[in-house]
Enzyme design. Structure first.
Site, PDB file in Angstrom:
ATOM      1  N   ARG A  98      -5.595   7.501   6.805  1.00  0.00           N
ATOM      2  CA  ARG A  98      -4.795   6.332   7.191  1.00  0.00           C
ATOM      3  C   ARG A  98      -3.627   6.140   6.223  1.00  0.00           C
ATOM      4  NH1 ARG A  98      -7.663   7.740  10.257  1.00  0.00           N
ATOM      5  NH2 ARG A  98      -9.241   6.677  11.489  1.00  0.00           N
ATOM      6  N   SER A 105      -8.099  -2.524  13.982  1.00  0.00           N
ATOM      7  CA  SER A 105      -8.907  -2.503  12.758  1.00  0.00           C
ATOM      8  C   SER A 105      -8.064  -2.986  11.580  1.00  0.00           C
ATOM      9  CB  SER A 105      -9.431  -1.092  12.490  1.00  0.00           C
ATOM     10  OG  SER A 105     -10.295  -0.681  13.533  1.00  0.00           O
ATOM     11  N   GLU A 110      -5.384  -2.296   6.393  1.00  0.00           N
ATOM     12  CA  GLU A 110      -4.558  -1.285   7.057  1.00  0.00           C
ATOM     13  C   GLU A 110      -3.147  -1.783   7.338  1.00  0.00           C
ATOM     14  OE1 GLU A 110      -5.812   1.140  10.212  1.00  0.00           O
ATOM     15  OE2 GLU A 110      -7.900   1.261   9.589  1.00  0.00           O
TER      16      GLU A 110
END
Length: 346
Positions: free
Chosen positions: A170, A246, A342
């Site tokens: 990520r 998320s 994130e």
């Protein structure tokens, strides 16, 4: 003379429809970018000099904590094509403003499998490399070939391969050294001609079995459909309930720390990594701390998926960040594990 039409600068532009949390904030100025040449001209335009810049595609990976005092570039670059092929793969190019899920569906309609596990991930093609999006056993980097980007400081076009992008979990160059320096205008993906299904994740395997693929290998379309079904069952639609998917990364810990955790938390959900470290399920950690379904004001943890923070109506970015920090504090206190957000928080 600038090629950039002065009418394209819109003052006091509302951003509520341009971030998936639905935060009701405004930009000092905004500009809709539909061509790479327009972007190059816009960043060189004297009127943009000295202004902070924010690039928004789908707005699915950002938390806006207030009005943005600068120029927002709304990326609306569209287009997709099979650029070339060799003996082993097709190379498919898509513009940075293409909606990601639509692009994945288009590749399958062209008979080009390989991205189906990444179905229904929100955002645009241009955002995919920034985050190195991944789901259900596949990361974007595995299908990445190259990208084109415009450097904001100069308006120059650069081309970058996977090495230059420095992809991680990520993560990428664009979230670190390259943050706020480039706009990705197109991405080329390498889709292998010899395709193998990836259906090992439990939720995905159960959905495929329910659709008759318990004993037969699924097609790429079947995987696509199953991923869509699983995600829709777990994740709220941002059009109905503001969210950014998320909110936290799944943390990766050393094997020794995992073994220590397992002695007190024998049911902890984990995934062994190739380097011997262990990835933990952030949603499980959050749920174990009792946060699933809880709220702080109008910001809340979704009742079906603890990884997802939602705007129940009228929440501010500051409220969502306060909720996120409370969750991070509790997870750290109980498990000694730090959760990393994130989305980019501004």
């Amino acid at each position: 003379m600038s090629q950039f039409d002065s009418a394209a600068f819109i003052a006091g532009f509302p951003l509520k429809a341009h971030n998936t949390f639905g935060f009701d904030v405004r930009a000092q100025f905004a500009c809709r970018i539909e061509r790479e040449e327009q972007l190059m001209a816009a960043v060189r335009d004297p009127r943009a000099a000295g202004l902070p810049r924010l690039v928004l595609g789908g707005g699915s990976n950002v938390v806006l904590t207030g009005d943005f005092g600068g120029l927002v570039l709304l990326i609306a670059l569209r287009g997709r094509r099979v650029a070339r092929e060799d003996n082993d793969a097709w190379y498919v190019e898509a513009a940075g403003g293409e909606p990601w899920h639509e692009f994945v569906g288009w590749t399958l309609a062209q008979g080009l499998p390989g991205l189906e596990n990444l179905a229904l991930i929100p955002g645009t093609v241009g955002a995919a490399p920034i985050q190195n999006i991944g789901a259900y056993g596949l990361e974007m980097v595995e299908r990445f070939a190259s990208l084109r980007a415009v450097e904001l400081a100069t308006g120059d076009v650069v081309e970058m391969d996977a090495h230059a992008c420095r992809f991680g979990y990520r993560d990428s160059f664009f979230k670190r050294e390259g943050r706020d320096r480039f706009v990705i205008t197109s991405v080329t993906f390498r889709l292998p001609k010899v395709w193998q299904p990836r259906a090992g994740y439990a939720d995905l395997a159960r959905e495929l079995a329910a659709k008759g693929h318990a004993d037969t290998p699924p097609t790429a379309q079947a995987i696509f459909d199953a991923v869509v079904a699983v995600r829709r069952a777990k994740l709220p639609d941002p059009l109905e309930l503001g969210n950014a998917g998320s909110f936290f990364k799944n943390p990766v810990v050393e094997a020794a720390q995992f073994e220590a955790l397992k002695t007190t938390e024998p049911e902890i959900v984990s995934y062994l990594q190739p380097d011997g470290r262990v990835k933990l399920a952030a949603g499980w950690l959050i749920d174990r701390c009792g946060w699933k379904g809880r709220a702080m004001g109008a910001a809340a943890v979704h009742e079906r998926q603890a990884l997802v923070l939602v705007n129940r109506g009228g929440a501010s970015g500051t409220e969502v960040l306060a909720l996120a920090k409370a969750i991070q504090r509790d997870v750290l206190e109980r498990f000694g594990v730090e959760l990393e957000a994130e989305p980019v928080c501004l």
